[in-house]
Design an enzyme around this catalytic site. Structure first.
Site, short mmCIF file in Angstrom:
data_model
loop_
_atom_site.label_atom_id
_atom_site.label_comp_id
_atom_site.label_asym_id
_atom_site.label_seq_id
_atom_site.Cartn_x
_atom_site.Cartn_y
_atom_site.Cartn_z
N GLU A 201 0.84 -1.18 0.00
CA GLU A 201 0.00 0.00 0.00
C GLU A 201 0.88 1.25 0.00
OE1 GLU A 201 -2.58 2.70 -0.02
OE2 GLU A 201 -3.52 0.74 0.22
N LEU A 350 -17.27 -0.94 -0.96
CA LEU A 350 -18.05 -1.94 -1.68
C LEU A 350 -18.19 -3.21 -0.86
CD1 LEU A 350 -16.26 -1.57 -5.12
CD2 LEU A 350 -18.22 -0.26 -4.27
N TRP A 352 -17.38 -6.78 -0.94
CA TRP A 352 -16.40 -7.56 -1.70
C TRP A 352 -16.91 -8.98 -1.90
CZ3 TRP A 352 -11.14 -5.94 0.95
CH2 TRP A 352 -10.89 -4.59 0.64
N ASP A 460 -8.48 -4.68 -8.67
CA ASP A 460 -7.86 -3.92 -7.59
C ASP A 460 -7.04 -4.84 -6.67
OD1 ASP A 460 -7.28 -1.73 -6.06
OD2 ASP A 460 -9.32 -1.40 -5.33
N GLU A 463 -1.56 -6.31 -3.37
CA GLU A 463 -0.31 -5.93 -2.70
C GLU A 463 -0.21 -6.39 -1.26
OE1 GLU A 463 -3.36 -2.82 -1.82
OE2 GLU A 463 -2.65 -3.75 -3.67
N ARG A 510 -3.51 -2.00 -10.24
CA ARG A 510 -2.64 -1.01 -9.58
C ARG A 510 -1.41 -1.67 -8.99
NH1 ARG A 510 -5.55 0.89 -3.85
NH2 ARG A 510 -5.24 -1.09 -2.77
N ASP A 527 -4.12 5.18 -5.51
CA ASP A 527 -5.00 6.09 -4.77
C ASP A 527 -4.29 7.37 -4.37
OD1 ASP A 527 -6.80 4.04 -5.03
OD2 ASP A 527 -6.56 3.31 -2.99
N HIS A 596 -12.97 9.27 -11.28
CA HIS A 596 -13.28 8.53 -10.06
C HIS A 596 -13.96 9.48 -9.09
CE1 HIS A 596 -13.13 5.79 -6.75
NE2 HIS A 596 -12.24 4.98 -7.28
#
Length: 750
Positions: A201, A350, A352, A460, A463, A510, A527, A596
């Site tokens: 992140e 959201l 998931w 998405d 990581e 990402r 982000d 976005h």
């Protein structure tokens, strides 16, 4: 992004200093591990070894490697000791996608001997021993193998199995700039920095204050200047040298010394490559021939905006009607909340679980057909996590329970599924090293997502695999962590390639690592904050695009307007109208033009918020669409040579003063267009450094004859970022004529 920001009140300065001492500076204060080289008298004389197309010149205490076709140019060199090893133990803590490495060095082996050179055809092996500070001795080998015109491959290994750290050192020059290393968001030239390579992140703030300190004190969420979703152990230098470590282990490039580089690898072996090329483009081409290249995007993605929004069927229709009235070219509608929304401490997030929320998007088949009839494709959102939707209560499938029952989730050492905290909820992570879990999740995306008619999606995360994970493959999690984004991208790529609609499908990721260019179809920069700065705002997006492109991330883009919005008692961070307008200008000259809403949509200015934002969205969407043919040629070049669409000036003008800015504020789209986006508020004109030659200002048609180190002052009213093209450029002239025909360049501007 899973983040919580609370008040700083009640937190002491002592606590802050304690955190900084342990986490932020623990890695920085580590020193390089240099070795001392001992050479027997029999090897003290200079000699030369030719292996394939390459040559090693031994000087008695060091050596250099060059191509036989250009022996004057050194590709890689050492002077004295070049290898050390050791025993270390790292405590690695995962916290909401961020990783904190506490490395403890226990044994160091810094006395190096070099005792033999052995040649077998195009392979040259150097052998010797390492003497450790606890008395043990280990043999080692460094193997160099010619790799055709691409360069030299290298393998390093030690004989003693207990040694689990390698420290490889080589020469650099004091004025040598180091570029690349995947997506780096704050620094472009990494000379004089110590750079860990660890997918994670990126953080909130990354040095922007007081936000970073607040995020760190509350949730260790602030990140650092080097934290990145997509780091890569690969660089190019201003001296046209390039190196790539193929290791997936945690590693650190230490570039702080004036004359040396050290690579610390948390493993007992290393495979690496030394590339050769006569210009930066040739070095990128060599690297991407190893890690893979990104295919051209479907043509529909290039015809206008991909509108990101949430809210359900009725809200979608309302906003699209507004933008249609404003004449916004919309090519795609990205409804990330197709699975339903939930409210958390971070904002709107959201559910998931990758099934359509039939209530939120009632009448979805009719809506999708209606949009397709208007030439608008729909896009979804997925990630490799799953949450239990029992509390939601209205999903047709509970994918978490399915995965739990089938034993498809990553486990802890007790054999239980790891519960990974995001913001105010936890989730299980699908174990992509398990072939059955991989096949199951791929089936879910086909059955629940593609079956709904989506033509694209955001893939998405990827990581956050903790080092303490227990995986079905039996591999140590610390060696899978950096590769996990590759596994995730590979799964999504299979969904595309196995679909009968594969020519119209794409996805964007990402998190990434070395071989992601050959696996993903597009990337986005993650982000960013809704700010201007180069720590975590608009300027950081530019730097991330430029650095990532040098490591193979050729088709990349950012969220228009940024993503992360923060409500804070000391300082709020909300997207302003001006920032949104200027970010639209920047995005129009990248690979995708996608908006976005951000994590707190109601607190951000949106493209549809008012007449000003609607007009700018329409204008820059049309500019983006006008570049479709030009970008098509660039994407073809990306697929065959690996060159990025968005490029630093250095790629085409490596010796020109215009390309030497320590922190770039402009970029090239391909080789024909030079863009200087507005990167600060209240700016009405810019001084732009242009490479030597004759340049044409896009909006006015004014010609500028530029000498070395000249700057051109140009007005930058909203809607007209500083854009120039070389006199005689067919692409530049075609763009100008198209914009004139559309009324986007008027007679008063000429």
């Amino acid at each position: 992004m899973g983040r919580v920001t609370k008040t700083l009140l009640g937190l002491t300065a002592v606590g802050a200093l304690g955190w900084l001492a342990h986490d932020s500076y623990q890695a920085w204060l580590k020193r390089p591990v240099w070795s001392e080289l001992v050479v027997p008298s029999a090897l003290a004389q200079a000699r030369q070894f030719d292996f394939g197309a390459y040559r090693l010149d031994w000087r008695g205490q060091g050596f250099s490697i060059s191509a036989q076709s250009n022996p004057e140019k050194t590709l890689w060199a050492v002077d004295g000791g070049f290898l050390a090893a050791g025993v270390g133990h790292a405590e690695v803590e995962e916290h909401r996608g961020a990783l904190f490495v506490d490395e403890r060095r226990q044994v160091l082996c810094q006395q190096q001997s070099l005792e033999s050179f052995t040649q077998q055809g195009e392979r040259l092996t150097l052998r010797g021993h390492l003497q450790c500070d606890d008395g043990r001795v280990s043999g080692y080998a460094l193997i160099l193998q010619a790799d055709g015109q691409r360069g030299v491959s290298m393998a390093v290994a030690v004989d003693e199995p207990a040694l689990n750290r390698l420290y490889l050192s080589w020469q650099s020059e004091a004025d040598e700039a180091f570029y690349g290393f995947g997506e780096q968001f704050t620094e472009f030239n990494l000379k004089h920095w110590r750079l860990p390579i660890l997918v994670q992140e990126q953080g909130i703030g990354r040095g922007l204050e007081p936000l970073t300190t607040g995020a760190n004190l509350n949730a260790r969420a602030g990140g650092d200047w080097w934290t990145s979703y997509a780091p890569v152990p690969h660089y190019l230098t201003s001296k046209l040298r390039s190196f790539f470590s193929e290791s997936a282990a945690y590693q650190v490039f230490d570039l702080r010394a004036e004359d040396k580089v050290q690579l610390e690898v948390h493993a007992s072996t290393l495979v690496a490559r030394i590339y050769q090329g006569e210009d930066p483009a040739a070095l990128i081409e060599a690297h991407t021939s190893v890690v893979g290249r990104m295919p051209p995007l479907p043509a529909w993605t290039q015809q206008g905006a991909i509108l990101g929004m949430q809210g359900g069927t009725d809200k979608v229709r309302e906003v699209l009607n507004t933008l249609k009235t404003a004449d916004v070219p919309v090519s795609g509608l990205w409804v990330q909340d197709w699975v339903g929304q939930r409210t958390t401490t971070f904002g709107k997030q959201l559910w998931w679980s990758w099934t359509l929320d039939q209530q939120h998007y009632h009448g979805w088949p009719a809506l999708n057909a209606e949009l397709n009839a208007q030439g608008i494709r729909t896009l979804a959102y997925v990630n490799p996590f799953l949450v239990d939707v029992a509390e939601k209560g209205d999903d047709s499938r509970n994918l978490y329970q399915e995965a739990l029952k089938a034993d498809y989730l990553v486990k802890d050492h007790s054999g239980k599924p790891l519960e990974l905290l995001n913001t105010s909820f936890s989730a299980g992570l699908v174990d992509l090293t398990n072939p059955a879990a991989h096949a199951w999740l791929k089936g879910v995306l086909n059955e629940e997502m593609l079956a709904q008619g989506f033509s694209g999606w955001m893939a998405d995360f990827g990581e956050a695999l903790p080092f303490e994970s227990v995986l079905a493959s039996g591999e140590p999690a610390e060696l899978v962590h950096n590769r996990f984004p590759e596994l995730w991208a590979g799964l999504n790529r299979q969904v595309v390639e196995e679909s009968p609609r594969r020519d119209e499908l794409f996805f964007y990721t990402r998190a990434a690592y070395s071989r992601s260019p050959g696996l993903t179809t597009a990337m986005w920069l993650g982000d960013q904050m809704v700010t201007w700065d180069r720590h975590d705002g608009l300027h950081s997006a530019l730097i991330g695009l430029l650095s990532g492109g040098l490591s193979g991330f050729s088709i990349n883009h950012s969220d228009i307007g940024g993503y992360t919005t923060i409500n804070h008692p000391i300082s709020n961070y909300h997207r302003s109208e001006e920032l949104l307008l200027r970010w639209m200008e920047f995005a129009a000259f990248t690979a995708l033009f996608r908006s976005h809403e951000g994590n707190r949509p109601d607190e951000n200015v949106q493209p549809w918020s008012n007449e000003v934002t609607q007009q700018q969205f329409a204008r820059m969407g049309k500019v983006f669409a006008a570049l479709a043919d030009y970008r098509s040629t660039l994407m073809a070049e990306a697929s065959t040579r690996g060159l990025p669409l968005v490029r630093p000036l250095w790629l085409h003008y490596p010796q020109d003063p215009a390309s030497q800015a320590p922190v770039p504020e402009s970029f090239m789209l391909g080789s024909e267009l030079l863009i200087a986006p507005v990167l600060a508020p209240d700016v009405t004109e810019l001084e732009v450094a242009l490479p030597e030659g004759t340049w044409v200002h896009l909006w006015s048609g004014q010609t500028h004859q530029v000498n070395a180190a000249d700057k051109v002052r140009t007005p930058v009213p909203v809607g007209e970022p500083a854009v120039f093209y070389r006199a005689g450029s067919a692409a530049g002239q075609a763009l100008r004529e198209t914009l004139q025909a559309q009324g986007l360049i008027t007679a008063s501007q000429e």
